[in-house]
Scaffold this motif. Structure first.
Motif, PDB file in Angstrom:
ATOM      1  N   PHE A 265     -24.960 -14.748  11.480  1.00 10.74           N
ATOM      2  CA  PHE A 265     -23.602 -14.574  11.996  1.00 10.74           C
ATOM      3  C   PHE A 265     -23.551 -14.534  13.514  1.00 10.74           C
ATOM      4  CE2 PHE A 265     -24.684 -10.038  11.485  1.00 10.74           C
ATOM      5  CZ  PHE A 265     -24.169  -9.483  12.643  1.00 10.74           C
ATOM      6  N   VAL A 266     -24.680 -14.179  14.136  1.00 10.12           N
ATOM      7  CA  VAL A 266     -24.730 -14.210  15.593  1.00 10.12           C
ATOM      8  C   VAL A 266     -24.872 -15.655  16.074  1.00 10.12           C
ATOM      9  CG1 VAL A 266     -26.004 -13.451  17.611  1.00 10.12           C
ATOM     10  CG2 VAL A 266     -25.649 -11.886  15.717  1.00 10.12           C
ATOM     11  N   VAL A 267     -25.718 -16.429  15.374  1.00  9.53           N
ATOM     12  CA  VAL A 267     -25.829 -17.856  15.683  1.00  9.53           C
ATOM     13  C   VAL A 267     -24.463 -18.508  15.528  1.00  9.53           C
ATOM     14  CG1 VAL A 267     -26.872 -20.018  14.968  1.00  9.53           C
ATOM     15  CG2 VAL A 267     -28.241 -17.952  14.983  1.00  9.53           C
ATOM     16  N   ALA A 268     -23.761 -18.136  14.441  1.00 10.31           N
ATOM     17  CA  ALA A 268     -22.441 -18.704  14.187  1.00 10.31           C
ATOM     18  C   ALA A 268     -21.491 -18.384  15.332  1.00 10.31           C
ATOM     19  CB  ALA A 268     -21.887 -18.170  12.869  1.00 10.31           C
ATOM     20  N   ALA A 269     -21.575 -17.167  15.843  1.00 10.14           N
ATOM     21  CA  ALA A 269     -20.689 -16.788  16.949  1.00 10.14           C
ATOM     22  C   ALA A 269     -20.979 -17.625  18.181  1.00 10.14           C
ATOM     23  CB  ALA A 269     -20.867 -15.300  17.264  1.00 10.14           C
ATOM     24  N   ARG A 270     -22.252 -17.889  18.417  1.00  2.99           N
ATOM     25  CA  ARG A 270     -22.594 -18.734  19.565  1.00  2.99           C
ATOM     26  C   ARG A 270     -22.039 -20.140  19.367  1.00  2.99           C
ATOM     27  NH1 ARG A 270     -28.732 -18.327  19.736  1.00  2.99           N
ATOM     28  NH2 ARG A 270     -28.657 -20.082  21.166  1.00  2.99           N
TER      29      ARG A 270
ATOM     30  N   PHE B 403     -23.605 -22.451   7.045  1.00  5.26           N
ATOM     31  CA  PHE B 403     -24.918 -21.814   6.893  1.00  5.26           C
ATOM     32  C   PHE B 403     -25.306 -21.665   5.427  1.00  5.26           C
ATOM     33  CE2 PHE B 403     -23.448 -20.708  11.020  1.00  5.26           C
ATOM     34  CZ  PHE B 403     -24.577 -20.654  11.796  1.00  5.26           C
ATOM     35  N   GLN B 404     -26.590 -21.441   5.235  1.00  4.28           N
ATOM     36  CA  GLN B 404     -27.109 -21.296   3.876  1.00  4.28           C
ATOM     37  C   GLN B 404     -26.653 -19.998   3.226  1.00  4.28           C
ATOM     38  OE1 GLN B 404     -31.360 -21.329   3.585  1.00  4.28           O
ATOM     39  NE2 GLN B 404     -31.327 -20.846   1.421  1.00  4.28           N
ATOM     40  N   ASP B 405     -26.848 -18.908   3.955  1.00  3.65           N
ATOM     41  CA  ASP B 405     -26.678 -17.604   3.327  1.00  3.65           C
ATOM     42  C   ASP B 405     -25.259 -17.089   3.547  1.00  3.65           C
ATOM     43  OD1 ASP B 405     -26.747 -15.038   2.472  1.00  3.65           O
ATOM     44  OD2 ASP B 405     -28.686 -14.569   3.366  1.00  3.65           O
ATOM     45  N   PRO B 406     -24.436 -17.104   2.502  1.00  5.13           N
ATOM     46  CA  PRO B 406     -23.051 -16.678   2.711  1.00  5.13           C
ATOM     47  C   PRO B 406     -22.946 -15.189   3.010  1.00  5.13           C
ATOM     48  CG  PRO B 406     -23.463 -17.086   0.385  1.00  5.13           C
ATOM     49  CD  PRO B 406     -24.712 -17.465   1.116  1.00  5.13           C
ATOM     50  N   PHE B 407     -24.040 -14.445   2.821  1.00  5.01           N
ATOM     51  CA  PHE B 407     -23.991 -13.018   3.098  1.00  5.01           C
ATOM     52  C   PHE B 407     -24.324 -12.742   4.562  1.00  5.01           C
ATOM     53  CE2 PHE B 407     -24.287 -13.395  -1.350  1.00  5.01           C
ATOM     54  CZ  PHE B 407     -23.600 -12.313  -1.865  1.00  5.01           C
ATOM     55  N   ALA B 408     -25.324 -13.452   5.092  1.00  3.06           N
ATOM     56  CA  ALA B 408     -25.783 -13.160   6.445  1.00  3.06           C
ATOM     57  C   ALA B 408     -24.961 -13.862   7.512  1.00  3.06           C
ATOM     58  CB  ALA B 408     -27.252 -13.564   6.590  1.00  3.06           C
ATOM     59  N   SER B 409     -24.216 -14.899   7.127  1.00  2.50           N
ATOM     60  CA  SER B 409     -23.584 -15.700   8.165  1.00  2.50           C
ATOM     61  C   SER B 409     -22.179 -15.215   8.517  1.00  2.50           C
ATOM     62  CB  SER B 409     -23.555 -17.169   7.751  1.00  2.50           C
ATOM     63  OG  SER B 409     -22.866 -17.320   6.549  1.00  2.50           O
ATOM     64  N   LEU B 410     -21.681 -14.211   7.801  1.00  2.00           N
ATOM     65  CA  LEU B 410     -20.373 -13.658   8.147  1.00  2.00           C
ATOM     66  C   LEU B 410     -20.572 -12.254   8.689  1.00  2.00           C
ATOM     67  CD1 LEU B 410     -18.366 -14.747   4.980  1.00  2.00           C
ATOM     68  CD2 LEU B 410     -18.628 -15.971   7.117  1.00  2.00           C
ATOM     69  N   ASN B 411     -19.993 -11.991   9.835  1.00  2.00           N
ATOM     70  CA  ASN B 411     -20.142 -10.680  10.469  1.00  2.00           C
ATOM     71  C   ASN B 411     -19.533  -9.592   9.590  1.00  2.00           C
ATOM     72  OD1 ASN B 411     -20.200  -8.472  12.142  1.00  2.00           O
ATOM     73  ND2 ASN B 411     -19.661  -9.643  13.966  1.00  2.00           N
ATOM     74  N   PRO B 412     -20.356  -8.637   9.129  1.00  2.00           N
ATOM     75  CA  PRO B 412     -19.833  -7.625   8.203  1.00  2.00           C
ATOM     76  C   PRO B 412     -18.800  -6.702   8.841  1.00  2.00           C
ATOM     77  CG  PRO B 412     -22.083  -7.102   8.870  1.00  2.00           C
ATOM     78  CD  PRO B 412     -21.784  -8.461   9.392  1.00  2.00           C
ATOM     79  N   ARG B 413     -18.740  -6.673  10.159  1.00  2.00           N
ATOM     80  CA  ARG B 413     -17.797  -5.766  10.826  1.00  2.00           C
ATOM     81  C   ARG B 413     -16.477  -6.430  11.186  1.00  2.00           C
ATOM     82  NH1 ARG B 413     -20.910  -1.030  12.037  1.00  2.00           N
ATOM     83  NH2 ARG B 413     -22.540  -1.310  10.520  1.00  2.00           N
ATOM     84  N   MET B 414     -16.316  -7.691  10.801  1.00  2.00           N
ATOM     85  CA  MET B 414     -15.051  -8.363  11.129  1.00  2.00           C
ATOM     86  C   MET B 414     -14.359  -8.762   9.836  1.00  2.00           C
ATOM     87  SD  MET B 414     -16.515 -10.695  14.228  1.00  2.00           S
ATOM     88  CE  MET B 414     -15.093 -11.464  14.928  1.00  2.00           C
ATOM     89  N   ASN B 415     -13.013  -8.742   9.843  1.00  2.00           N
ATOM     90  CA  ASN B 415     -12.334  -9.184   8.634  1.00  2.00           C
ATOM     91  C   ASN B 415     -12.187 -10.703   8.652  1.00  2.00           C
ATOM     92  OD1 ASN B 415     -10.005  -9.857  10.060  1.00  2.00           O
ATOM     93  ND2 ASN B 415      -9.090  -7.845   9.747  1.00  2.00           N
ATOM     94  N   VAL B 416     -11.742 -11.222   7.520  1.00  2.00           N
ATOM     95  CA  VAL B 416     -11.742 -12.673   7.349  1.00  2.00           C
ATOM     96  C   VAL B 416     -10.892 -13.367   8.411  1.00  2.00           C
ATOM     97  CG1 VAL B 416     -11.021 -14.486   5.774  1.00  2.00           C
ATOM     98  CG2 VAL B 416     -12.284 -12.533   4.922  1.00  2.00           C
ATOM     99  N   ALA B 417      -9.736 -12.772   8.736  1.00  2.00           N
ATOM    100  CA  ALA B 417      -8.871 -13.393   9.744  1.00  2.00           C
ATOM    101  C   ALA B 417      -9.597 -13.490  11.077  1.00  2.00           C
ATOM    102  CB  ALA B 417      -7.597 -12.575   9.901  1.00  2.00           C
ATOM    103  N   GLN B 418     -10.364 -12.439  11.415  1.00  2.00           N
ATOM    104  CA  GLN B 418     -11.088 -12.462  12.688  1.00  2.00           C
ATOM    105  C   GLN B 418     -12.221 -13.474  12.672  1.00  2.00           C
ATOM    106  OE1 GLN B 418     -11.933  -8.287  12.578  1.00  2.00           O
ATOM    107  NE2 GLN B 418     -10.622  -7.859  14.331  1.00  2.00           N
ATOM    108  N   ILE B 419     -12.893 -13.565  11.516  1.00  2.00           N
ATOM    109  CA  ILE B 419     -14.035 -14.481  11.419  1.00  2.00           C
ATOM    110  C   ILE B 419     -13.570 -15.926  11.564  1.00  2.00           C
ATOM    111  CG2 ILE B 419     -15.738 -15.421   9.828  1.00  2.00           C
ATOM    112  CD1 ILE B 419     -16.091 -12.560   8.769  1.00  2.00           C
ATOM    113  N   GLY B 469     -16.925 -19.454   5.145  1.00  2.00           N
ATOM    114  CA  GLY B 469     -17.782 -20.132   6.120  1.00  2.00           C
ATOM    115  C   GLY B 469     -17.315 -21.559   6.365  1.00  2.00           C
ATOM    116  N   ILE B 470     -16.858 -22.213   5.301  1.00  2.00           N
ATOM    117  CA  ILE B 470     -16.374 -23.589   5.454  1.00  2.00           C
ATOM    118  C   ILE B 470     -15.083 -23.605   6.280  1.00  2.00           C
ATOM    119  CG2 ILE B 470     -15.431 -25.554   4.190  1.00  2.00           C
ATOM    120  CD1 ILE B 470     -17.426 -24.798   1.922  1.00  2.00           C
ATOM    121  N   ALA B 471     -14.192 -22.632   6.002  1.00  2.00           N
ATOM    122  CA  ALA B 471     -12.943 -22.562   6.759  1.00  2.00           C
ATOM    123  C   ALA B 471     -13.239 -22.379   8.244  1.00  2.00           C
ATOM    124  CB  ALA B 471     -12.090 -21.406   6.251  1.00  2.00           C
ATOM    125  N   ARG B 472     -14.237 -21.548   8.554  1.00  2.00           N
ATOM    126  CA  ARG B 472     -14.603 -21.346   9.951  1.00  2.00           C
ATOM    127  C   ARG B 472     -15.112 -22.654  10.556  1.00  2.00           C
ATOM    128  NH1 ARG B 472     -19.089 -17.005  11.138  1.00  2.00           N
ATOM    129  NH2 ARG B 472     -20.294 -18.330   9.760  1.00  2.00           N
TER     130      ARG B 472
END
Lengths: 376, 583
Positions: A265-270, B403-419, B469-472
């Motif tokens: 998620f940090v890579v994604a932010a970059r 990204f591959q991992d749908p769990f690791a690639s979304l910031n857990p501290r942000m909501n979907v609108a922010q992501i 992740g796709i929407a982003r």
């Protein structure tokens, strides 16, 4: 090993924020909950010191030198029956005519009655709001009572310990805030950029950690002019304490940054086009906030102990400033152990405060890592 | 082409009857395993199939009473008929494992001796501080009274059986000196140490590459025949099931959906769920019709990205004056072209450099040499490899990543609108109400309700997260999307859905994809052309169907022949092609 095998457990409709999850896991940690209550209590006492203390901590009384502690009673039974009213047994002061030795004897017939939230000597809360209500005051304004005894000038140890709580507990907090700023900044830079910068900062951290702390503190505090006003001296001491305190925090923050840096998620932010500042403050810092808070809680007792040791050695805070360390300085000699063991009461406060903060910090650290501690 | 050899159905060694395993939660007990019954027969393989969360692993763990706390068995029987195994003394001896104390002596004597288990993750199921020989020897000495010397000799023999080369020296090595496949072999050797009559393998090959997977499955099969074991194989991969199973149990939501012989399940499935599972697998094994139809309407255009002579070296030298270690060439002289509106697949095993390739294209890693020319809409050409500052930012708006991992690639501290809003916000595309409207629109495009906006990623399932992740990725209206194993973490039934979504987006937005995957079937469904990578090199590029049906390079042949086919009549593992060059 997979902690929860069934992801359906997680797909509940109920949504808990990270902080609430942390609270749930924290609540299970009984010792940490006890620690939390004690720490909160101590900070409350420190904050409302003027209200909690029955007397002015500086008011000396020649008649009460080394007055022993009095037991507080809540049930007043006289010939007419009994009532609920706090009181202490009065003591009479006697001086041996030949040896001039002073002794205190309980005066069986006399009781000092106390009341809660009564009017005592006027004071200014936090030096701002004039008030005269105190938590516990004697009914007769001229009378005095000593729950923790009195010191060599007849000052009330309870009041002094309460004021010491304010200084000692806050010096931990202020010192840690300074360490936090330094630690997060340097640790963050070290972990985020890595490479040569990391190398240099880590060597500096190791250098600072390898310094023998007590001699350094002694040297630095000894160089402070004794003529400085108490407040300046207070801040100078916190500065000196945090000079060493930041290193541990810097290491924690660096480790977390290193781990987070390669997270997807940090890579994604970059890749989203975020500037470095935004990546660090918006995306990375919130994820390590919980860890930082836990480390801070564990750093406070170190500060408290350091201040206590310095003041005990007479190089930290100086009277008339009151801190636990300054109070313990009174208990340095054999005479006080023999004659007035109650002078050690501030030591008990140090012990309780440090233990409580450590338990609290441990609980927070475990709670911040919900995945590491599934079994609780 | 021969029909499945109907192995002699041996006697039932282990019977599971009405097993119920519950986990207490705050909303009352949760039934992870709900009334499941089956039996394991000597010399036969029972495959337990199900998607993630179906309770298949908990079932296996319940048998050995190693369910994670606070879960426990609340009903049912697990009967071990010891008299029917080689260990039996002739007398009738049936033990109900569900009645045994989970920490007791009785169950400990059975674990490893009568029933052995292999776990999914060979990295973490072996101790890193003991030698392989030590760990195998320990199992032997725990259950049988033999001398250390004898145990060592037995360990060497076991390592030989699982085809570990030079077992005499391998026995003294540590886990970290072994590759993933070798560790799984050592793990199998360990489980076989006491000649168990039942072997439970929980996703034994999921963490391994296809070629290694084929070898391990092969090995298990061979050992099963030699030892006459009953094997319970837990997997989510229908291909693996088709290759190995004698009978099948299909699980869903903790319940047993269907059970039967391999032929009955594959050719005459009764339950809708089984049918759906099989259909999802079959769908993936051929090109998407939607994609083929689209290509006739809108043919593939000219090159968008041209990669020429790309090299990426990782400096692994360390120590004083960097004298230890070596330079790892992750990408070795790569030439590839991505055309407009095309889906280019990149396939390879772990360590082949496919992920590095994708990350270099987005400059997550800086390439060492070579160029990556990106042709912008206006016709201007920029070299991604050397771009910096504004130029790189502009390229990163046009080339996006899933990204591959749908769990690791979304910031857990942000909501979907922010992501989803983040790329729009930081690039100054939209803010305030306009941003929210755009996010709602994007959510709608990927098939999520607008109410998802306020929620945090952990409230969503894997498939839903991948949609976020796709929407982003599409938020900035890119032209190229690099999808790095975008479907690997998803269940089969979800894979087709996500791939179809990507195809739909391609039609709407005119996207080109670089689709990185280790899974041939997904590539075949989604990609027009495929590049096969092996050890940092592209060994073969061509039209997907051409490469899949008529591979030219030896490695491609090996890779394709190792892929298990979801058809029990085409068991092909024994006749597979092995590629040994360069090893």
């Amino acid at each position: 090993m997979a902690s929860v095998l069934d992801p359906r457990l997680h797909t509940d409709t109920e949504v808990a924020s990270q902080w609430r999850l942390m609270w749930w896991s924290f609540r299970r940690h009984t010792l940490a909950m006890v620690g939390l209550v004690i720490v909160l209590l101590l900070y409350l006492i420190g904050f409302f010191a003027e209200f909690v203390a029955p007397f002015d901590p500086q008011s000396a009384s020649a008649k009460h030198v080394y007055h022993p502690p009095q037991m507080i009673h809540f049930i007043d039974s006289t010939e007419e029956g009994w009532r609920i009213k706090p009181w202490v047994q009065a003591y009479t002061f006697e001086r041996d005519k030949f040896t001039l030795q002073t002794t205190f004897k309980p005066d069986e017939g006399k009781r000092v009655y106390l009341s809660f939230l009564g009017k005592g000597t006027p004071y200014e809360l936090l030096g701002l709001f004039p008030a005269e209500r105190r938590l516990l005051v004697p009914d007769e304004p001229n009378e005095r009572f000593f729950l923790f005894g009195a010191d060599r000038l007849g000052r009330d140890m309870l009041s002094r310990t309460v004021f010491g709580t304010r200084v000692s507990m806050s010096i931990g907090l202020v010192g840690v805030t300074l360490s936090l700023l330094l630690g997060v900044l340097l640790g963050g830079i070290s972990g985020y950029y890595g490479g040569a910068v990391d190398m240099v900062i880590q060597r500096v951290v190791e250098f600072v950690l390898s310094l023998p702390t007590i001699p350094i503190w002694l040297a630095l505090t000894a160089s402070l002019p004794a003529t400085w006003p108490p407040l300046t001296r207070y801040f100078a001491i916190t500065l000196i304490l945090s000079l060493v305190g930041w290193t541990e925090l810097a290491r924690v923050v660096r480790g977390r940054f290193l781990a987070l840096r390669s997270e997807d998620f940090v890579v994604a932010a970059r890749l989203d086009g975020c500037s470095e500042k935004r990546v660090i403050f918006r995306h990375m810092l919130p994820s390590l906030m919980s860890h930082v808070i836990a480390s801070v809680t564990l750093a406070i007792p170190v500060m408290i102990l350091a201040e206590t040791s310095l003041s005990f050695l007479g190089l930290g805070l100086l009277p008339p400033t009151i801190s636990w360390g300054v109070l313990l300085k009174e208990a340095q000699n054999i005479r006080s152990i023999a004659q007035a063991p109650w002078l050690f009461v501030p030591g008990a406060f140090v012990l309780v405060a440090v233990l409580a903060l450590n338990f609290l910090g441990d609980g927070l650290r475990d709670a911040a890592d919900p995945y590491a501690q599934e079994r609780g | 082409m021969e029909p499945v050899a109907a192995a002699e159905p041996g006697p039932a060694v282990l019977e599971v009857k009405g097993l119920v395993t519950e986990f207490p939660t705050r909303h009352g007990p949760f039934r992870a395993v709900d009334d499941v019954s089956f039996e394991l027969r000597a010399g036969q393989t029972l495959c337990v199939v199900g998607e993630s969360g179906s309770g298949k692993s908990v079932t296996a763990r319940s048998i050995l009473q190693i369910v994670d706390t606070p879960g426990r068995i609340t009903a049912g029987e697990v009967l071990l008929h010891r008299h029917r195994t080689s260990r039996g003394s002739g007398e009738e001896e049936t033990i109900d494992l569900a009645r045994l104390e989970p920490r007791g002596q009785a169950i400990r004597a059975i674990r490893g001796r009568d029933i052995a288990m292999i776990f999914q993750e060979p990295m973490s199921s072996l101790s890193p501080v003991h030698t392989i020989g030590n760990q195998i020897g320990e199992v032997i000495r725990l259950h049988e009274s033999v001398s250390k010397k004898e145990a060592r000799a037995r360990s060497i023999e076991l390592l030989r059986q699982v085809e570990i080369p030079t077992p005499e020296s391998a026995v003294d090595r540590y886990t970290f000196e072994f590759s993933g496949g070798m560790r799984q072999r050592a793990m199998i050797a360990m489980s076989l140490a006491c000649n168990p009559s039942v072997l439970i393998a929980d996703e034994p090959t999921t963490a391994l590459d296809v070629t290694t997977q084929a070898e391990i499955l092969d090995l298990i099969k061979r050992l099963q025949v030699d030892h006459g074991m009953a094997v319970m194989l837990i997997t989510h991969d229908m291909g693996v099931v088709a290759e190995t199973a004698d009978s099948i149990v299909v699980m869903r939501h903790g319940k047993l959906v269907e059970r039967g012989s391999v032929e009955a399940i594959f050719y005459a499935p009764q339950h809708d769920y089984t049918k759906m599972l099989l259909q999802a697998v079959l769908d993936l094994d051929r090109p998407s019709e939607r994609r083929l139809a689209r290509r006739t309407v809108q043919p593939i255009g000219g090159p968008v990205v041209e990669i020429k002579g790309l090299v990426k070296e990782f400096d692994l030298r360390h120590g004083f004056m960097r004298r230890k270690g070596h330079i790892l060439k992750a990408l070795d002289d790569i030439d590839l072209t991505l055309n407009e509106g095309e889906n280019l697949g990149v396939v390879g095993e772990s360590g082949s450099g496919k992920t590095t390739l994708g990350r270099c294209l987005l400059r997550v890693h800086d390439p060492s040499r070579g160029e990556m020319l990106y042709r912008a809409v206006g016709g201007g050409v920029a070299d991604v490899a050397t771009a910096s500052g504004n130029g790189l930012e502009r390229i990163r708006r046009d080339i996006r990543m899933i990204f591959q991992d749908p769990f690791a690639s979304l910031n857990p501290r942000m909501n979907v609108a922010q992501i989803i809003g983040e790329p729009l916000l930081v690039n100054g595309v939209a803010k305030g109400a306009a941003l929210r409207a755009r996010v709602a629109e994007l959510l709608d495009v990927v098939g999520l309700p607008a109410s998802a906006m306020e929620r945090y990623p952990h409230a969503f399932s894997g498939g839903q997260r991948q949609r976020i992740g796709i929407a982003r990725a599409i938020a900035l209206e890119p032209r190229v999307i690099v999808a790095d194993e975008a479907t690997s973490a998803l269940d089969v039934s979800l894979r087709t859905q996500v791939l179809d979504l990507l195809l739909e987006l391609q039609e709407r937005l005119g996207l080109s994809f670089i689709f990185i995957s280790h899974d041939i079937s997904v590539i075949r469904y989604f990609c027009d052309r495929v590049a096969v990578m092996y050890r940092g090199k592209v060994v073969e590029v061509g039209e997907t169907e051409e490469v899949c049906t008529n591979p030219q390079h030896g490695y491609t042949k090996a890779l394709l022949s190792a892929v298990p086919h979801p058809d029990p009549r085409h068991r092909g593992m024994l006749g597979r092609h092995r590629y040994e060059a360069g090893r």
